[in-house]
Scaffold this active site. Structure first.
Site, short mmCIF file in Angstrom:
data_model
loop_
_atom_site.label_atom_id
_atom_site.label_comp_id
_atom_site.label_asym_id
_atom_site.label_seq_id
_atom_site.Cartn_x
_atom_site.Cartn_y
_atom_site.Cartn_z
N ARG A 3 21.38 -27.12 -30.26
CA ARG A 3 22.52 -26.22 -30.02
C ARG A 3 22.66 -25.91 -28.54
NH1 ARG A 3 24.66 -20.99 -29.65
NH2 ARG A 3 26.46 -20.65 -31.03
N CYS A 4 21.53 -25.70 -27.86
CA CYS A 4 21.56 -25.40 -26.43
C CYS A 4 22.21 -26.52 -25.62
CB CYS A 4 20.15 -25.18 -25.90
SG CYS A 4 19.33 -23.70 -26.53
N MET A 5 22.05 -27.76 -26.08
CA MET A 5 22.51 -28.92 -25.30
C MET A 5 23.97 -29.28 -25.55
SD MET A 5 19.24 -31.51 -25.28
CE MET A 5 19.20 -31.76 -27.06
#
EC number: 3.5.3.6
Length: 408
Positions: free
Chosen positions: A396-398
């Site tokens: 999700r962060c990426m």
């Protein structure tokens, strides 16, 4: 979705997403500057790129359009009427002043757009520019520092500098100085890239805001509800200002939830401990709740006198209420074992990327969490992660989702 942006949930079919392939900025990390650049270790770039390419292919195999930040930024810069204005802002926010700023700007202006963007992202070493006579005390005293412009090694976490909410966007004031310049690239793209610049895009919260807000803390539960983490990186005052902006300009948004999580590096954003995986299913790190399963959550709603804020402790019940379901299923990251749970959360076991309802991408290393997701009926695509995870962020962060299908 006339302006090319549409995010009304965390789980609608992911259609278009923005990523940044790890690049030479990672090779400008040294042990001396690990802490200031927000890394715990130095990743191996070649393997990191292989892992990221595998991640991108996993999305493309699910018919997701993948856009690259570095490519869009270069294309936007070609369209910008005054490249010097963008460079001046970037250099100023790198704390370069006086002759140094002019010197750096003139050097960067000698490159084409692709190379210029690459240098702005990877960092500009003092050794790259021909030696010049130093006139000022601060220049002489700062001689040992190797960079004119610091590298931006966290840029592959495209989730944080901005977030789409509905058909608008927050362009975020980042908490850490090492990440402040990242949102300048998003601002450049939205203002000047032909894909976005021809339509008006509402800016719900801008990077000039006084308080930090980061995309890892912004979760879109449904078209009426935004959940924001109050965390190490996002300030409660930023959440309140965002709510006021949304209530005045985004008529579909009825409420903003503010979830208070511990202000620690391991829980730096809400999405490191809590993500949505299906209509009424979430993965959660158990340690953010007390033994009774409670967590401070505040419901912000519009009222005649401005904002009405209702404090609650029953986080799970609140989530069920705003989703309009009898109950929700919280799937524990790493299970009930506190050792496994802590280890897998550290390696982003709770940081899932939903690509459709009940279908997620996760890191392969978190096998206990992945097995629990599957047992709960979730389809799990595992991606390789030995180097990507060193930056303390997961799938999700990426990603910065640009468009998702609306839920029926």
């Amino acid at each position: 979705m006339e302006n090319g942006l549409n995010i009304t949930s965390e789980i609608g079919k992911l259609q278009t997403v923005l990523v940044k392939r790890p690049g030479s900025e990672l090779e400008n990390i040294t042990p001396e500057y690990l802490e200031s650049l927000l890394f715990d270790d130095i990743p191996y770039l070649k393997m990191m790129q292989k892992e990221h390419d595998f991640f991108v292919k996993t999305m493309q195999d699910s018919n997701i359009e993948v856009l690259y930040l570095e490519k869009l930024a270069a294309e936007a810069l070609k369209e910008a009427s005054n490249k010097e204005n963008f460079l001046t802002k970037m250099i100023k926010e790198s704390n370069q002043m006086d002759e140094s700023a002019l010197y750096v700007r003139d050097y960067l202006m000698s490159f084409d757009e692709e190379e210029m963007i690459k240098k702005l992202m990877s960092g500009l070493k003092k050794s790259e520019i021909p030696e010049r006579k130093k006139k000022h005390l601060n220049e002489m005293m700062d001689e040992q520092y190797p960079f004119f412009l610091d590298p931006l090694p966290n840029l592959y976490f495209t989730r944080d500098p901005a977030a789409v909410i509905g058909s608008g966007v927050t362009i975020n004031k980042m908490f850490q100085p090492a990440r402040r310049r990242e949102s300048l690239f998003i601002e450049l793209i939205l203002k000047h890239h032909p894909r976005f610049s021809s339509q008006e895009i509402p800016i719900w919260s801008g990077r000039e805001e006084p308080f930090p807000l980061e995309g890892g803390d912004e979760l879109i539960l449904n078209e009426e509800t935004v959940l924001v983490g109050v965390s190490e990186r996002t300030d409660a005052r930023a959440v309140e200002r965002l709510a006021e902006s949304l209530f005045s300009r985004a008529p579909k948004i009825k409420r903003v939830l503010a979830a208070e999580i511990p202000e620690t590096r391991s829980f730096m954003h809400l999405d490191t401990v809590f993500t949505m995986v299906n209509f009424a299913q979430f993965t959660i790190h158990p340690a953010i709740q007390n033994q009774q399963g409670e967590l401070n959550v505040y419901i912000l709603e519009k009222s005649e006198n401005g904002l009405e804020i209702t404090p609650r402790r029953d986080f799970k019940r609140v989530i069920a209420e705003v989703l309009g379901v009898p109950e929700v299923d919280f799937i524990p990251c790493g299970g009930e074992d506190v050792i496994v749970s802590a280890r897998e959360q550290w390696n982003d076991g709770a940081n899932t990327l939903a690509i459709a309802p009940g279908e997620v991408i996760t890191y392969d290393r978190n096998h206990v969490s992945n097995d629990l997701l599957r047992k709960a009926g979730i389809k799990v695509h595992e991606v390789i992660s030995s180097e990507l995870s060193r930056g303390r962020g997961g799938p999700r962060c990426m990603t910065m989702p640009i468009t998702r299908g609306n839920l029926k």
